[in-house]
Write a protein that holds these residues in place. Structure first.
Motif, PDB file in Angstrom:
ATOM      1  N   ARG A   2       1.039  -1.200  -0.041  1.00 30.14           N
ATOM      2  CA  ARG A   2       0.094  -0.094  -0.121  1.00 30.14           C
ATOM      3  C   ARG A   2       0.798   1.272  -0.124  1.00 30.14           C
ATOM      4  NH1 ARG A   2      -2.456  -0.977   4.233  1.00 30.14           N
ATOM      5  NH2 ARG A   2      -1.408   0.433   5.590  1.00 30.14           N
ATOM      6  N   VAL A   3       1.883   1.220   0.819  1.00 31.37           N
ATOM      7  CA  VAL A   3       2.945   2.470   1.000  1.00 31.37           C
ATOM      8  C   VAL A   3       3.477   2.662  -0.455  1.00 31.37           C
ATOM      9  CG1 VAL A   3       4.719   3.636   2.169  1.00 31.37           C
ATOM     10  CG2 VAL A   3       3.017   2.344   3.430  1.00 31.37           C
ATOM     11  N   ILE A   4       3.965   1.539  -0.901  1.00 32.75           N
ATOM     12  CA  ILE A   4       4.810   1.714  -2.285  1.00 32.75           C
ATOM     13  C   ILE A   4       3.606   2.039  -3.455  1.00 32.75           C
ATOM     14  CG2 ILE A   4       6.008   0.316  -3.865  1.00 32.75           C
ATOM     15  CD1 ILE A   4       7.533   0.598  -1.686  1.00 32.75           C
ATOM     16  N   ALA A   5       2.383   1.655  -3.272  1.00 30.57           N
ATOM     17  CA  ALA A   5       1.572   1.881  -4.225  1.00 30.57           C
ATOM     18  C   ALA A   5       1.208   3.536  -4.064  1.00 30.57           C
ATOM     19  CB  ALA A   5       0.370   1.242  -4.281  1.00 30.57           C
ATOM     20  N   ILE A   6       1.104   3.989  -2.898  1.00 23.82           N
ATOM     21  CA  ILE A   6       0.377   5.294  -2.759  1.00 23.82           C
ATOM     22  C   ILE A   6       1.530   6.317  -3.132  1.00 23.82           C
ATOM     23  CG2 ILE A   6       0.078   6.981  -1.125  1.00 23.82           C
ATOM     24  CD1 ILE A   6      -1.466   4.927   0.474  1.00 23.82           C
ATOM     25  N   THR A   7       2.849   5.984  -2.771  1.00 21.02           N
ATOM     26  CA  THR A   7       4.085   6.809  -3.219  1.00 21.02           C
ATOM     27  C   THR A   7       4.577   6.840  -4.369  1.00 21.02           C
ATOM     28  OG1 THR A   7       5.647   5.194  -2.425  1.00 21.02           O
ATOM     29  CG2 THR A   7       5.170   6.725  -0.884  1.00 21.02           C
ATOM     30  N   SER A   8       4.099   5.723  -5.264  1.00 20.95           N
ATOM     31  CA  SER A   8       4.439   5.464  -6.722  1.00 20.95           C
ATOM     32  C   SER A   8       3.231   6.423  -7.463  1.00 20.95           C
ATOM     33  CB  SER A   8       4.263   4.150  -7.097  1.00 20.95           C
ATOM     34  OG  SER A   8       5.065   3.183  -6.584  1.00 20.95           O
ATOM     35  N   LEU A   9       1.978   6.499  -6.621  1.00 20.17           N
ATOM     36  CA  LEU A   9       1.162   7.409  -7.347  1.00 20.17           C
ATOM     37  C   LEU A   9       1.519   9.113  -7.358  1.00 20.17           C
ATOM     38  CD1 LEU A   9      -1.926   7.653  -8.385  1.00 20.17           C
ATOM     39  CD2 LEU A   9      -2.296   7.913  -6.045  1.00 20.17           C
ATOM     40  N   ILE A  10       2.239   9.193  -6.039  1.00 24.11           N
ATOM     41  CA  ILE A  10       2.758  10.671  -5.977  1.00 24.11           C
ATOM     42  C   ILE A  10       3.736  11.007  -6.706  1.00 24.11           C
ATOM     43  CG2 ILE A  10       3.928  12.150  -4.271  1.00 24.11           C
ATOM     44  CD1 ILE A  10       2.083  10.866  -2.109  1.00 24.11           C
ATOM     45  N   SER A  11       4.845  10.118  -6.929  1.00 23.93           N
ATOM     46  CA  SER A  11       6.150  10.320  -7.892  1.00 23.93           C
ATOM     47  C   SER A  11       5.530  10.157  -9.167  1.00 23.93           C
ATOM     48  CB  SER A  11       6.871   9.088  -7.488  1.00 23.93           C
ATOM     49  OG  SER A  11       7.480   9.193  -6.028  1.00 23.93           O
ATOM     50  N   GLY A  12       4.601   9.481  -9.565  1.00 25.41           N
ATOM     51  CA  GLY A  12       4.064   9.136 -11.114  1.00 25.41           C
ATOM     52  C   GLY A  12       3.587  10.440 -11.702  1.00 25.41           C
ATOM     53  N   VAL A  13       3.130  11.617 -10.729  1.00 23.23           N
ATOM     54  CA  VAL A  13       2.629  12.938 -11.243  1.00 23.23           C
ATOM     55  C   VAL A  13       3.950  13.642 -11.910  1.00 23.23           C
ATOM     56  CG1 VAL A  13       1.778  15.105 -10.448  1.00 23.23           C
ATOM     57  CG2 VAL A  13       1.049  12.913  -9.645  1.00 23.23           C
ATOM     58  N   TYR A  14       4.994  13.839 -11.025  1.00 22.05           N
ATOM     59  CA  TYR A  14       5.991  14.330 -11.696  1.00 22.05           C
ATOM     60  C   TYR A  14       6.852  13.442 -12.794  1.00 22.05           C
ATOM     61  CZ  TYR A  14       9.547  12.252  -8.590  1.00 22.05           C
ATOM     62  OH  TYR A  14      10.558  11.638  -7.892  1.00 22.05           O
ATOM     63  N   ILE A  15       6.960  12.447 -12.570  1.00 22.10           N
ATOM     64  CA  ILE A  15       7.670  11.451 -13.526  1.00 22.10           C
ATOM     65  C   ILE A  15       6.966  11.616 -14.939  1.00 22.10           C
ATOM     66  CG2 ILE A  15       8.110   9.089 -14.380  1.00 22.10           C
ATOM     67  CD1 ILE A  15       8.791   8.623 -11.285  1.00 22.10           C
ATOM     68  N   GLY A  16       5.426  11.542 -14.945  1.00 17.47           N
ATOM     69  CA  GLY A  16       4.834  11.982 -16.043  1.00 17.47           C
ATOM     70  C   GLY A  16       5.100  13.261 -16.980  1.00 17.47           C
ATOM     71  N   SER A 121       6.004  -8.636   0.636  1.00 12.63           N
ATOM     72  CA  SER A 121       4.698  -8.450   1.393  1.00 12.63           C
ATOM     73  C   SER A 121       3.396  -9.418   1.017  1.00 12.63           C
ATOM     74  CB  SER A 121       4.213  -6.865   0.861  1.00 12.63           C
ATOM     75  OG  SER A 121       5.201  -5.991   1.418  1.00 12.63           O
ATOM     76  N   VAL A 122       3.766  -9.963  -0.081  1.00 13.26           N
ATOM     77  CA  VAL A 122       2.699 -10.848  -0.449  1.00 13.26           C
ATOM     78  C   VAL A 122       3.350 -12.345  -0.549  1.00 13.26           C
ATOM     79  CG1 VAL A 122       1.270  -9.660  -1.985  1.00 13.26           C
ATOM     80  CG2 VAL A 122       3.349 -10.865  -2.881  1.00 13.26           C
ATOM     81  N   SER A 123       4.384 -12.699   0.504  1.00 14.10           N
ATOM     82  CA  SER A 123       4.958 -13.921   0.634  1.00 14.10           C
ATOM     83  C   SER A 123       5.511 -14.774  -0.562  1.00 14.10           C
ATOM     84  CB  SER A 123       4.069 -14.891   1.460  1.00 14.10           C
ATOM     85  OG  SER A 123       3.562 -14.034   2.752  1.00 14.10           O
ATOM     86  N   LEU A 124       5.767 -14.000  -1.321  1.00 20.14           N
ATOM     87  CA  LEU A 124       6.375 -14.614  -2.890  1.00 20.14           C
ATOM     88  C   LEU A 124       5.420 -15.483  -3.587  1.00 20.14           C
ATOM     89  CD1 LEU A 124       9.322 -13.817  -3.450  1.00 20.14           C
ATOM     90  CD2 LEU A 124       9.080 -13.736  -1.226  1.00 20.14           C
ATOM     91  N   SER A 135      -0.329  -3.922  -9.773  1.00 20.07           N
ATOM     92  CA  SER A 135      -0.875  -2.790  -8.930  1.00 20.07           C
ATOM     93  C   SER A 135      -0.138  -1.550  -8.888  1.00 20.07           C
ATOM     94  CB  SER A 135      -1.554  -3.381  -7.607  1.00 20.07           C
ATOM     95  OG  SER A 135      -2.575  -4.227  -8.093  1.00 20.07           O
ATOM     96  N   VAL A 136       1.118  -1.663  -8.309  1.00 23.48           N
ATOM     97  CA  VAL A 136       2.088  -0.604  -8.115  1.00 23.48           C
ATOM     98  C   VAL A 136       2.444  -0.054  -9.565  1.00 23.48           C
ATOM     99  CG1 VAL A 136       4.260  -0.160  -7.628  1.00 23.48           C
ATOM    100  CG2 VAL A 136       3.192  -2.008  -6.101  1.00 23.48           C
ATOM    101  N   PHE A 137       2.570  -0.762 -10.420  1.00 25.32           N
ATOM    102  CA  PHE A 137       2.849  -0.257 -11.927  1.00 25.32           C
ATOM    103  C   PHE A 137       1.646   0.699 -12.395  1.00 25.32           C
ATOM    104  CE2 PHE A 137       3.070  -0.693 -16.421  1.00 25.32           C
ATOM    105  CZ  PHE A 137       4.232   0.168 -16.752  1.00 25.32           C
ATOM    106  N   LEU A 138       0.443   0.329 -11.917  1.00 23.28           N
ATOM    107  CA  LEU A 138      -0.637   0.851 -12.375  1.00 23.28           C
ATOM    108  C   LEU A 138      -0.826   2.146 -11.715  1.00 23.28           C
ATOM    109  CD1 LEU A 138      -3.348   0.954 -13.832  1.00 23.28           C
ATOM    110  CD2 LEU A 138      -4.511  -0.100 -12.101  1.00 23.28           C
ATOM    111  N   PHE A 139      -0.691   2.084 -10.599  1.00 24.94           N
ATOM    112  CA  PHE A 139      -0.481   3.387  -9.465  1.00 24.94           C
ATOM    113  C   PHE A 139       0.372   4.327 -10.157  1.00 24.94           C
ATOM    114  CE2 PHE A 139      -3.399   1.219  -6.515  1.00 24.94           C
ATOM    115  CZ  PHE A 139      -3.924   2.309  -6.021  1.00 24.94           C
TER     116      PHE A 139
END
Length: 392
Positions: A2-16, A121-124, A135-139
């Motif tokens: 969840r944290v990686i996804a949320i921060t990816s969403l935030i960073s994705g704004v300026y990376i875009g 986080s998903v036990s491999l 999901s992370v990539f999508l965010f």
């Protein structure tokens, strides 16, 4: 996750936004395509030499000391690079710009740790990993659907500097979230004595190929090199050849972001159904279509349409590659292996944008695109022959 996804969403704004303006911005300082290729070779986040050399070390130390500290340092390095890009925009200094590119590449030091966090986080579990990485990539891709368009308009109407100001603010928010909310996923139990005696690290060990992974490394490196010849400088090529504005480049990049998002769900379902190997092969097919399309196109509508093809290629590649690597990584070496792959891939592929720039300035627009198309066909054959079937 969840944290990686949320921060990816935030960073994705300026990376875009950076995906739209960074190449035209570099040309605006007075540098040509060859110089752009050199800077991309130095500081491209996915295949540049600085990103490649730093990740095996940080992947190793993420396995030893934990994931969180490495991720925090990477976020701080990103903020530093954005500040330098801002200074370059205000001063028009190529020296500051070069330093900014170098630090931008170094900021990828957190990538192996982030991949390990998602996997652990998903036990491999293979199916859960496919979904988690997708999901992370999508965010990370969602904000680009809007901000790629916005960036071009902002750069044309206000100036490039505003993009870097936004980037500094947003990555600072991401850093705060990492420090406050990210939980460590590395299993405890390693003592200081074991770290000192058994976990010394060197460039030689970083560059050594893990037994049984030569097919992985060679295939992914070939993909990075062949795509890098054209994809890392394509927007600069379009500006130089067709004189497109930042707004027009934003339309092309924004369409890419939308296509990547819309392709993500079917690409995830495909990944679950047929596995990583066939997903990677399909991605290479679309990559070849993309290069040939760029070669034959000469108008904005065609380049926009090809961004859809590009988006499908990306959506079918990134989660499949990450899932395959993590599923086959030995326990306790996931960060190290991701870092070694980044290093090997980068050492092979970092000359690609330089080659592309030289081909463009020597033989014209067609040359780098045809070279990429030929290389992608070779990569397709390597996927079929060298990569394993199945999730494990």
């Amino acid at each position: 996750v969840r944290v990686i996804a949320i921060t990816s969403l935030i960073s994705g704004v300026y990376i875009g936004m950076l995906n739209t303006v960074l190449q035209p911005f570099t040309l605006s300082i007075g540098l040509g395509l060859t110089a752009l290729g050199i800077l991309q070779a130095l500081g491209n986040r996915f295949s540049g030499i600085t990103a490649s050399l730093i990740q095996p070390f940080t992947g190793h130390y993420a396995d030893v000391f934990g994931r969180k500290v490495v991720i925090v340092v990477g976020s701080a390095a990103t903020i530093g690079s954005m500040i330098l890009f801002l200074i370059a925009a205000l001063t028009q200094s190529w020296v500051v710009l070069t330093t900014a590119y170098l630090l931008y590449g170094i900021s990828m030091l957190s990538s192996p740790a982030s991949q390990a966090v998602v996997a652990e986080s998903v036990s491999l579990e293979p199916t859960k990993m496919h979904v988690a990485f997708s999901s992370v990539f999508l965010f990370a891709s969602i904000p680009g659907a809007v901000m790629s368009f916005v960036a071009g308009v902002l750069a044309d109407s206000v100036g490039y500097f505003v993009v870097f100001v936004i980037a500094v603010i947003l990555e600072s928010v991401a850093l705060f979230i990492f420090m406050r909310e990210l939980r460590e996923t590395k299993a405890p139990g390693r003592t200081l004595e074991s770290i000192v005696s058994r976990d010394r690290f060197s460039l030689r060990s970083a560059m050594s190929l893990p037994k049984g992974f030569l097919g992985f490394f060679a295939t992914f490196a070939m993909d990075s090199f062949t795509f890098g010849i054209s994809a890392t400088i394509i927007y600069g090529m379009l500006v130089d050849r067709f004189r497109y504005s930042n707004t027009e480049i934003g339309l092309i990049v924004g369409t890419l972001a939308i296509a990547t998002i819309l392709a993500q769900y079917p690409a995830t379902r495909l990944l679950i159904r047929v596995g990583p190997k066939k997903s990677l092969a399909l991605s290479e097919f679309f990559g070849c279509v993309l290069m040939l399309g760029w070669w034959l196109s000469d108008s904005i509508p065609l380049f926009v349409l090809l961004s859809v093809v590009f988006g499908i290629s990306i959506a079918t590649w990134v989660p499949a590659q990450q899932s395959m690597l993590m599923a086959h990584s030995p326990s306790g070496e996931r960060g190290s292996l991701a870092g070694k792959l980044a290093a090997f891939r980068g050492l092979v592929s970092f000359p690609a944008p330089i080659v592309g720039g030289l081909l463009y300035q020597t033989f014209g627009y067609d040359a780098p695109l045809l070279a990429s198309a030929a290389g992608i066909l070779l990569t397709f054959a390597m996927i079929v022959r060298l990569l394993p079937n199945g999730a494990r």
